[in-house]
Scaffold this motif. Sequence first.
Motif, PDB file in Angstrom:
ATOM      1  N   VAL A  63       8.741   7.982  -0.067  1.00 22.75           N
ATOM      2  CA  VAL A  63       8.484   7.186   1.139  1.00 22.75           C
ATOM      3  C   VAL A  63       7.886   5.839   0.738  1.00 22.75           C
ATOM      4  N   PHE A  64       6.903   5.866  -0.153  1.00 26.97           N
ATOM      5  CA  PHE A  64       6.298   4.616  -0.594  1.00 26.97           C
ATOM      6  C   PHE A  64       7.317   3.736  -1.307  1.00 26.97           C
ATOM      7  N   LYS A  65       8.194   4.336  -2.091  1.00 25.46           N
ATOM      8  CA  LYS A  65       9.236   3.553  -2.766  1.00 25.46           C
ATOM      9  C   LYS A  65      10.127   2.863  -1.741  1.00 25.46           C
ATOM     10  N   ALA A  66      10.497   3.573  -0.672  1.00 19.85           N
ATOM     11  CA  ALA A  66      11.325   2.979   0.382  1.00 19.85           C
ATOM     12  C   ALA A  66      10.571   1.851   1.093  1.00 19.85           C
ATOM     13  N   ILE A  67       9.287   2.057   1.336  1.00 18.11           N
ATOM     14  CA  ILE A  67       8.471   1.011   1.966  1.00 18.11           C
ATOM     15  C   ILE A  67       8.406  -0.212   1.058  1.00 18.11           C
ATOM     16  N   ARG A  68       8.150   0.020  -0.224  1.00 12.82           N
ATOM     17  CA  ARG A  68       8.063  -1.089  -1.187  1.00 12.82           C
ATOM     18  C   ARG A  68       9.385  -1.853  -1.247  1.00 12.82           C
ATOM     19  N   ASP A  69      10.513  -1.141  -1.210  1.00 16.11           N
ATOM     20  CA  ASP A  69      11.821  -1.797  -1.200  1.00 16.11           C
ATOM     21  C   ASP A  69      11.996  -2.657   0.050  1.00 16.11           C
ATOM     22  N   ALA A  70      11.540  -2.147   1.201  1.00 14.66           N
ATOM     23  CA  ALA A  70      11.648  -2.906   2.450  1.00 14.66           C
ATOM     24  C   ALA A  70      10.793  -4.161   2.406  1.00 14.66           C
ATOM     25  N   VAL A  71       9.602  -4.037   1.866  1.00 18.24           N
ATOM     26  CA  VAL A  71       8.701  -5.188   1.752  1.00 18.24           C
ATOM     27  C   VAL A  71       9.302  -6.225   0.808  1.00 18.24           C
ATOM     28  N   ASP A  72       9.848  -5.773  -0.310  1.00 20.45           N
ATOM     29  CA  ASP A  72      10.516  -6.687  -1.249  1.00 20.45           C
ATOM     30  C   ASP A  72      11.686  -7.396  -0.578  1.00 20.45           C
ATOM     31  N   GLU A  73      12.460  -6.654   0.208  1.00 17.44           N
ATOM     32  CA  GLU A  73      13.619  -7.221   0.915  1.00 17.44           C
ATOM     33  C   GLU A  73      13.183  -8.320   1.879  1.00 17.44           C
ATOM     34  N   ALA A  74      11.997  -8.189   2.449  1.00 16.24           N
ATOM     35  CA  ALA A  74      11.474  -9.193   3.375  1.00 16.24           C
ATOM     36  C   ALA A  74      10.792 -10.343   2.640  1.00 16.24           C
ATOM     37  N   ASP A  75      10.878 -10.334   1.305  1.00 15.97           N
ATOM     38  CA  ASP A  75      10.281 -11.358   0.453  1.00 15.97           C
ATOM     39  C   ASP A  75       8.755 -11.419   0.618  1.00 15.97           C
ATOM     40  N   LEU A  76       8.160 -10.213   0.654  1.00 13.57           N
ATOM     41  CA  LEU A  76       6.717 -10.059   0.719  1.00 13.57           C
ATOM     42  C   LEU A  76       6.294  -9.137  -0.417  1.00 13.57           C
ATOM     43  N   ARG A  77       5.019  -8.903  -0.582  1.00 16.76           N
ATOM     44  CA  ARG A  77       4.557  -7.967  -1.607  1.00 16.76           C
ATOM     45  C   ARG A  77       3.613  -6.957  -0.952  1.00 16.76           C
ATOM     46  N   CYS A  78       3.627  -5.738  -1.475  1.00 17.09           N
ATOM     47  CA  CYS A  78       2.792  -4.708  -0.862  1.00 17.09           C
ATOM     48  C   CYS A  78       1.829  -4.109  -1.869  1.00 17.09           C
ATOM     49  N   LEU A  79       0.700  -3.674  -1.328  1.00 17.45           N
ATOM     50  CA  LEU A  79      -0.322  -2.995  -2.119  1.00 17.45           C
ATOM     51  C   LEU A  79      -0.860  -1.814  -1.333  1.00 17.45           C
ATOM     52  N   ARG A  80      -1.238  -0.781  -2.062  1.00 17.06           N
ATOM     53  CA  ARG A  80      -2.027   0.311  -1.502  1.00 17.06           C
ATOM     54  C   ARG A  80      -3.399   0.218  -2.142  1.00 17.06           C
ATOM     55  N   VAL A  81      -4.352   0.876  -1.558  1.00 15.85           N
ATOM     56  CA  VAL A  81      -5.710   0.770  -2.078  1.00 15.85           C
ATOM     57  C   VAL A  81      -5.832   1.361  -3.484  1.00 15.85           C
ATOM     58  N   ASP A  82      -4.934   2.291  -3.833  1.00 15.05           N
ATOM     59  CA  ASP A  82      -5.005   2.833  -5.195  1.00 15.05           C
ATOM     60  C   ASP A  82      -4.481   1.844  -6.233  1.00 15.05           C
ATOM     61  N   ASP A  83      -3.964   0.690  -5.772  1.00 17.00           N
ATOM     62  CA  ASP A  83      -3.538  -0.365  -6.691  1.00 17.00           C
ATOM     63  C   ASP A  83      -4.691  -1.267  -7.105  1.00 17.00           C
ATOM     64  N   LEU A  84      -5.867  -1.113  -6.466  1.00 15.03           N
ATOM     65  CA  LEU A  84      -6.991  -1.974  -6.805  1.00 15.03           C
ATOM     66  C   LEU A  84      -8.278  -1.204  -7.008  1.00 15.03           C
ATOM     67  N   TRP A  85      -9.178  -1.875  -7.654  1.00 18.96           N
ATOM     68  CA  TRP A  85     -10.541  -1.369  -7.812  1.00 18.96           C
ATOM     69  C   TRP A  85     -11.422  -2.593  -7.949  1.00 18.96           C
ATOM     70  N   GLU A  86     -11.830  -3.119  -6.807  1.00 19.93           N
ATOM     71  CA  GLU A  86     -12.633  -4.336  -6.777  1.00 19.93           C
ATOM     72  C   GLU A  86     -14.087  -4.049  -6.428  1.00 19.93           C
ATOM     73  N   ALA A  87     -14.313  -3.040  -5.611  1.00 18.46           N
ATOM     74  CA  ALA A  87     -15.664  -2.725  -5.138  1.00 18.46           C
ATOM     75  C   ALA A  87     -16.077  -1.343  -5.647  1.00 18.46           C
ATOM     76  N   ASP A  88     -17.367  -1.067  -5.577  1.00 16.15           N
ATOM     77  CA  ASP A  88     -17.861   0.246  -5.972  1.00 16.15           C
ATOM     78  C   ASP A  88     -17.472   1.314  -4.956  1.00 16.15           C
ATOM     79  N   ALA A  89     -17.469   0.954  -3.681  1.00 15.00           N
ATOM     80  CA  ALA A  89     -17.133   1.901  -2.614  1.00 15.00           C
ATOM     81  C   ALA A  89     -15.666   1.731  -2.223  1.00 15.00           C
ATOM     82  N   ILE A  90     -14.953   2.818  -2.149  1.00 17.12           N
ATOM     83  CA  ILE A  90     -13.522   2.779  -1.806  1.00 17.12           C
ATOM     84  C   ILE A  90     -13.304   2.128  -0.452  1.00 17.12           C
ATOM     85  N   ILE A  91     -14.154   2.438   0.529  1.00 20.79           N
ATOM     86  CA  ILE A  91     -13.956   1.882   1.864  1.00 20.79           C
ATOM     87  C   ILE A  91     -14.015   0.360   1.843  1.00 20.79           C
TER      88      ILE A  91
END
Length: 177
Positions: A63-91
Amino acid sequence: MANEFEFNRNHWAVKDVDLFRELFRFAPPRRQLPKVFTIRDHPLIEDDLVSVMMPFDAGFTPVFKAIRDAVDEADLRCLRVDDLWEADAIIDDVVSLIDRSRVVICDCTGRNANVFYEAGIAHTLGRPVVLLTQRSEDIPFDLRHIRYIEYLKNEEGLKDMAAALSDRLKTIKDREV
């Protein structure tokens, strides 16, 4: 002399008033900030960023792969929270990602409480939210007034969902500047 008045200069005087308070009386109110997570006073929206809120389960990988393909098709980029680690708290990472996103995609399949919480944050922050689901029964009453994309979790269903999602993202992208 008859021409004692000077019409070529102005003189302003502020008396018996707190000028600072008077000027800020007309300023828009600052939003009340949450206590559970941190958020910027002013958003820094990235024009090409789409965040994806969905259950973290291996079954959702296609499902995420299909979503990512759709976002790419719209010439945008997508991220999920598991793609980053910027803060100590996940929220804080979740809220930061939503706050920076131009569009938020929420897959409501399985009535995941985290996804509903994140959709509420996105709505509160004024982000366009695109809802996805495998079953219309998974869209709760308070969100039923919003159009959603229902899909089947097979190759053809995911392809159809990606096409519909890409079209929706292009419409949002063209409409909002």
